[in-house]
Design an enzyme around this catalytic site. Structure first.
Site, PDB file in Angstrom:
ATOM      1  N   ASP B 143     -28.476   6.176   5.000  1.00 45.37           N
ATOM      2  CA  ASP B 143     -28.057   7.484   4.467  1.00 45.37           C
ATOM      3  C   ASP B 143     -27.368   7.238   3.127  1.00 45.37           C
ATOM      4  OD1 ASP B 143     -27.067   9.553   7.365  1.00 45.37           O
ATOM      5  OD2 ASP B 143     -28.757   8.168   7.109  1.00 45.37           O
ATOM      6  N   LYS B 206     -30.094  15.550   3.630  1.00 47.84           N
ATOM      7  CA  LYS B 206     -28.912  15.751   4.479  1.00 47.84           C
ATOM      8  C   LYS B 206     -27.880  16.557   3.720  1.00 47.84           C
ATOM      9  CE  LYS B 206     -25.306  12.749   6.547  1.00 47.84           C
ATOM     10  NZ  LYS B 206     -24.970  11.351   6.873  1.00 47.84           N
ATOM     11  N   LYS B 242     -31.195  16.882   7.958  1.00 46.98           N
ATOM     12  CA  LYS B 242     -30.016  16.482   8.738  1.00 46.98           C
ATOM     13  C   LYS B 242     -28.832  17.339   8.300  1.00 46.98           C
ATOM     14  CE  LYS B 242     -26.944  12.550   9.837  1.00 46.98           C
ATOM     15  NZ  LYS B 242     -26.816  11.085   9.889  1.00 46.98           N
TER      16      LYS B 242
END
Lengths: 478, 306, 279
Positions: B143, B206, B242
């Protein structure tokens, strides 16, 4: 079958007590109809009979108008601040009983509970709250003039927003010192009769509000009664014209809120996903039973394919079914008669050569239902681009330039509303100046507020409801 | 899952599009009125667990903290075998090795933040080195954060460049790109950042790091989902979503699932395409599952805090 | 013979940020009524004024950001609370100013409050304007709240006097710091209890009691106060107060002849927006 099928989430109906038989509300009392006639009102989602409703005859209209006349002098003479206080009480009571009103509205009319609960009932209460505040401030609404009440108002309302239309009519009339005789639509009398109870709870003086139920004949008798000073009608343009004719030369004041065939115009630079929401809201909100519905979608050619594709995809997430289910987006069609009209015009559209699209949709066995429908390849010369269908049916046309969009949008005897979708502010204002519509929604659609005047140009009617302008149809300026 | 290749920055403008804030906030609010009950609720709660990236990103994290959290990740409810394991354990790069050891072949992936998390203000080569180390230590998922400063200064190209370099550095690990939507502050910018990240090869986009107060919101998720949908239509490639930051309750998790279901469709109801980055939400989900099954409101101490 | 029940005496504190604290200075002063000692009212300090302004500023954008309808509903609910407590308010006012005055004053205060509550969603329609400028421009003038208003309440008319200034200031969407009447402060605190139970967000109204000469100059000079209502300031002090207010060009407001929407717009700013009209 979707992978994640939200389970049924029915709103409980035990909050509502529906009586077997209702009376008329005249002179502050529930009374049996002198006509002795009754008709049945049903739940259009199940066709189950809910109650027996009086069919008011000429003598009942006589009594109601007399009661309104009797109350008129006192009501006009009491301190305006007191009129305000009664209206505030009504507004608060509607908020207190909101769940009950919403459930009853859905049961009797077929609209999804989330609309009655989140839109119809809150707006109706807000209308009373807004006009309560005007009752003792009329000198500021009409500077330099004395705003006098007209007297007894006959008000005839439709079945698409029964309680909200009642609020739009009664609130400004009472705030300006008038008394009323209101006839709810034949298929949706129940929330008006519950409203009568609320008038009781608020201690409203007898005869200020009278509710008479019935169908077309009752309505005609009411608007033609010589004892009536003012007529306010919301309904079809056809009936509006009949009323205008029959009142000709009578000296009665008149305001009309009639049909529409609004253009919802989407430019290439519009925020497309929100435009799709606006399109969907514009024509499928309340099953398209909306006078100001965005029933003609005008797409700029360069984005037409993309928008139609997004629209079709969006249709597949619309949930049609039990109006009392909290997840339902599309409820029942209000009556068999209306369903037949919709089917007829959809048939016409197909015959005219437009391309029909309906997302696969399971229709319940009982009740009146029509799936959300989109016609593409429509031209102005198609009947489905000219006639009001009053159902969940969208006609899609294309355009290339701003001028063309304006021309097509205005090319109708109607003029109630229009929608404009674009990122460019100056274009919004330019379009708004040129669209012949009483309400222009930019980057939104079907927004209503008690502070915002609503009404049409041309054959969509005259007079405004909401805002300071909404007081005008109910006063004589001296 | 197919590893992404960069589309080229031109796709961003080809897809383009702007967002009306009032309209999207209304859409999110309308989706929030969906009432999810009974079997549908249990389906959603089970899915939420399977899509959970159980997260710990604290300065105080240590190998033994990770080992304990790994245990929770593999067996969220020790006495209830019907409860699935979560999708991944999300941690700092220094703890990748102990996480890999603790999780074994349980099926729980190791997701490491990397690349100057959370601020993204470190030089690019430091950030890429951090990614490479995490991947070589065994991380399955990475990430990263984008340079919000660059984006806000108008330098879209810099953001495209850093994401596509990160995509390369990830090798076979999948790449999630954190937009830190709270700092981007407008839906138009969030959409733009989403398209840039996807164009540059993100496997997931995300919302947030969870480290600033303005984290994931429903309208933000709608905007990002719409961008993902438009990108998928234009390129044929499905990118995942996400949501992270401030998601503490099962109710919230279900709201996000509804947004995904009705915006992206049911193919996105899968840990391959949807994740919730959170920590305390897991126990609330377990509590709601128990309540749904037994009809009785439960008590927080019946759920392990690892 | 039954013994007379002994009363529980009420403590009157400040109303600040939604709560009822004492002064940070711990001081009080005696209020007497026709039957002697009534209460020790709080003697607020300059620091309390500072804290009240801070609370008002923090609350002002949220209050201004509510829809006009929402503000109207909250103000109407204040009137509901006042009505429910009208017996108590009559007692307070009659202890301060005599019984003949009290009933009338309380009725007037409640009815005035209802009147102003009904203006929140109408002021813009009556006082704003669409301006027909000579060019292809949309030009709109809309009234908006000033921000934080200080109100030096009249010394007499301990309830209706406060209401006459406070209601329009709140209707306009401002957050307010009120200096209550020095000799008759208790009705203003009773009124504050109505705010606390009517969903008025904390900090929107703050009511301080104490010595006028000590507090008014502080409020008047405070650079984070946007407007100052001086209706309650005596002739002798007016010059000093107005001069202090000039420090940040405060709008200095005096009550007009009676209730009117002009009392509301006195607490508002007019903003004009232009936008071209062109395809």
């Amino acid at each position: 079958m979707p992978r994640w099928d939200y389970a049924p989430a029915p709103e409980a109906t035990d909050i509502v007590t529906v009586k077997d038989t209702y009376g008329l509300f005249i002179g502050g009392e529930e009374v049996e109809p002198l006509s002795g006639d009754y008709f049945k009102t049903i739940n259009p989602a199940t066709e189950e009979v809910l109650a027996a409703i009086p069919e008011a005859g000429l003598e009942d209209i006589e009594a109601a108008v007399a009661a309104a006349r009797k109350a008129a002098g006192t009501w006009a003479a009491i301190a305006p601040a007191d009129r305000a206080k009664y209206l505030f009480r009504i507004a608060r009571a509607m908020q207190e009983r909101q769940r009950e009103l919403a459930v009853l509205e859905t049961m009797n009319g077929g609209k999804p509970i989330k609309e009655s609960r989140d839109i119809d009932v809150p707006l109706a209460a807000a209308h009373f709250f807004y006009y309560a505040g005007w009752a003792d401030k009329l000198e500021f609404a009409f500077p330099g003039r004395n705003a006098e009440p007209l007297g007894v108002c006959a008000q005839v309302i439709p079945w698409n927003f029964p309680l909200l239309m009642l609020a739009w009519k009664i609130a400004p009339a009472l705030a300006t010192g008038n008394t009323v005789v209101l006839k709810p639509a034949e298929t949706t009398p129940l929330t008006a009769l519950l409203f009568a109870q609320i008038c009781h709870q608020a201690g409203l003086p007898a005869g200020v509000v009278n509710i008479v139920t019935g169908a077309g004949e009752t309505g005609a008798a009411l608007v033609n009664h010589p004892g009536v000073d003012k007529v306010a009608f919301t309904g079809s343009t056809e009936v509006g014209k009949q009323i205008q004719r029959s009142l000709a030369g009578s000296g009665k004041h008149l305001s009309l809120e009639l049909g529409g065939k609004a253009a919802n115009i989407v430019f290439a630079d519009a925020p497309l996903d929100q435009a799709v929401e606006g399109i969907v809201n514009g024509i499928f909100f309340n099953q398209g039973h909306v006078c100001c519905a965005g029933s003609r979608l005008l797409l700029q050619e360069s984005i037409a394919t993309r928008v139609v594709s997004k629209l079709k995809r969006r249709l597949s997430t619309l949930r049609l079914g039990d109006p009392l289910d909290k997840n339902t987006d599309i409820g029942a069609i209000n009556s068999r008669a209306q369903l037949d009209k919709i089917k007829e015009l959809v048939g016409v559209g197909v015959d005219e050569g437009a391309e029909l699209y309906q997302a696969p949709c399971e229709l319940p066995e009982h009740g009146f239902w029509f799936p959300p429908t989109v016609f593409t390849g429509v031209s102005q010369s198609h009947r489905i681009a000219q006639e009001e269908i009053f159902g969940p049916v969208l006609s899609v046309l294309t355009f290339r330039t701003e001028d063309e969009a304006v021309e097509k949008a205005n090319n109708t005897p109607y003029g109630l509303s229009a929608g404009v979708w674009t990122d460019k502010g100056s274009r919004i204002l330019w379009m708004a100046d040129r669209l012949k519509a009483g309400v222009v929604w930019a980057n939104t659609f079907n927004r209503f507020d008690p502070a915002s005047p609503f009404g049409g140009f041309k054959e969509s009617g005259f007079g405004r409801e909401g805002g300071r302008h909404g007081l005008e149809p109910y006063v004589r300026l001296t | 899952m197919t590893r992404a290749v960069s589309e080229g920055p031109g796709i961003v403008e080809r897809i383009g599009g702007s967002v009306d804030a009032v309209g999207v906030e209304q859409r999110a609010a309308a989706l929030g009125t969906r009432s999810i009950k009974k079997e549908a609720k249990l389906f959603g709660l089970d899915l939420a667990i399977r899509c959970c990236d159980l997260t710990t990103l604290e300065g105080a994290d240590s190998p033994s903290k990770i080992a304990q959290l790994a245990s929770k990740a593999m067996r969220p409810a020790p006495t209830d075998p019907s409860i699935p394991h979560v999708a991944a354990l999300c941690i700092y790069p220094r703890l990748v090795a102990p996480a890999v050891a603790a999780l074994g072949d349980s099926g729980v992936a190791v997701a490491s933040v990397a690349g100057g998390f959370p601020s993204g203000q470190a030089p690019l080569d430091h950030r890429l080195a951090e990614i490479e180390t995490a991947v070589s230590d065994g991380a399955d998922e990475i990430d990263i954060v984008i340079s919000r400063g660059a984006l806000l200064a108008g330098d879209q190209d810099a953001v495209y460049e850093e994401v596509s370099r990160a995509r390369e550095a990830c090798g076979s690990a999948h790449l999630k790109v954190i937009l830190e939507t709270g700092e981007l502050a407008s839906y138009d910018r969030i959409r733009c950042a989403s398209l840039v990240a996807m164009a540059a090869g993100a496997d997931f986009i995300k919302t947030s790091t969870g480290k600033i107060s303005l984290a994931s919101t429903h309208p933000t998720a709608v905007v990002m989902a719409e961008a993902i949908r438009d990108f998928a239509e234009a390129t044929g490639r499905a990118v995942g979503l996400k949501v992270a930051g401030g998601i503490k309750t099962a109710k919230e998790a279900l709201r996000y699932l509804v947004i995904v279901n009705e915006t992206l469709g049911e193919e996105w109801l899968d840990p391959d395409r949807f994740r919730i980055g959170a920590s305390s939400v897991l126990n609330d989900i377990l509590m709601q599952i128990d309540k749904q099954r037994s009809g009785v409101y439960s008590d927080p101490d019946r759920y392990t805090k690892d | 013979m039954a013994a007379e029940r002994l009363a529980v005496n009420k403590t009157y504190k400040l109303y600040l940020n939604g709560g009822f604290p004492r002064s940070e200075s711990g001081r009080s002063y005696e209020i007497t009524g026709p039957d002697g000692f009534l209460a020790n009212a709080v003697r607020a300090s300059r620091k309390d004024v500072r804290d009240a302004v801070t609370a008002a500023r923090a609350a002002s954008s949220k209050w201004a950001g509510l829809t006009a309808y929402n503000r109207g509903q909250i103000l109407y609910r204040v009137a509901e609370m006042m009505e429910a407590r009208s017996a108590e308010l009559v007692d307070e006012v009659s202890r301060a100013e005599g019984i003949e005055e009290a009933g009338r004053q309380v009725d007037e205060a409640i009815d005035s409050w209802v009147w102003y509550a009904g203006w929140t969603d109408k002021i813009a329609q009556v006082m704003g304007s669409l301006n027909p400028v000579a060019g292809p421009y949309f030009n709109l003038t809309a009234p908006e709240p000033i921000g934080v208003a200080g109100i030096i309440a009249p010394g007499e008319s301990s309830l209706a006097g406060v209401v006459a200034r406070l209601a329009p200031a709140l209707c306009a969407g401002n957050a307010v710091v009120v200096l209550a009447s020095e000799s008759h402060p208790l009705p203003a605190i009773a009124l504050s209890e109505c705010f606390a139970t009517a969903d008025v967000p904390p900090g929107v109204v703050n009511v301080l009691t104490g010595h006028r000469d000590e507090l008014a100059p502080v409020l008047a000079a405070h650079l984070d106060v946007d407007a100052l209502d001086v209706t309650g300031v005596g002739e002798e002090k007016l010059g000093e107060i107005e001069e202090a207010a000039a420090g940040n060009v405060k709008r200095v407001i005096r009550a007009g002849p009676g209730r009117s929407p002009y009392e509301v717009t006195a607490f508002m700013e007019m903003k004009t927006v232009w936008h071209p009209k062109g395809a």
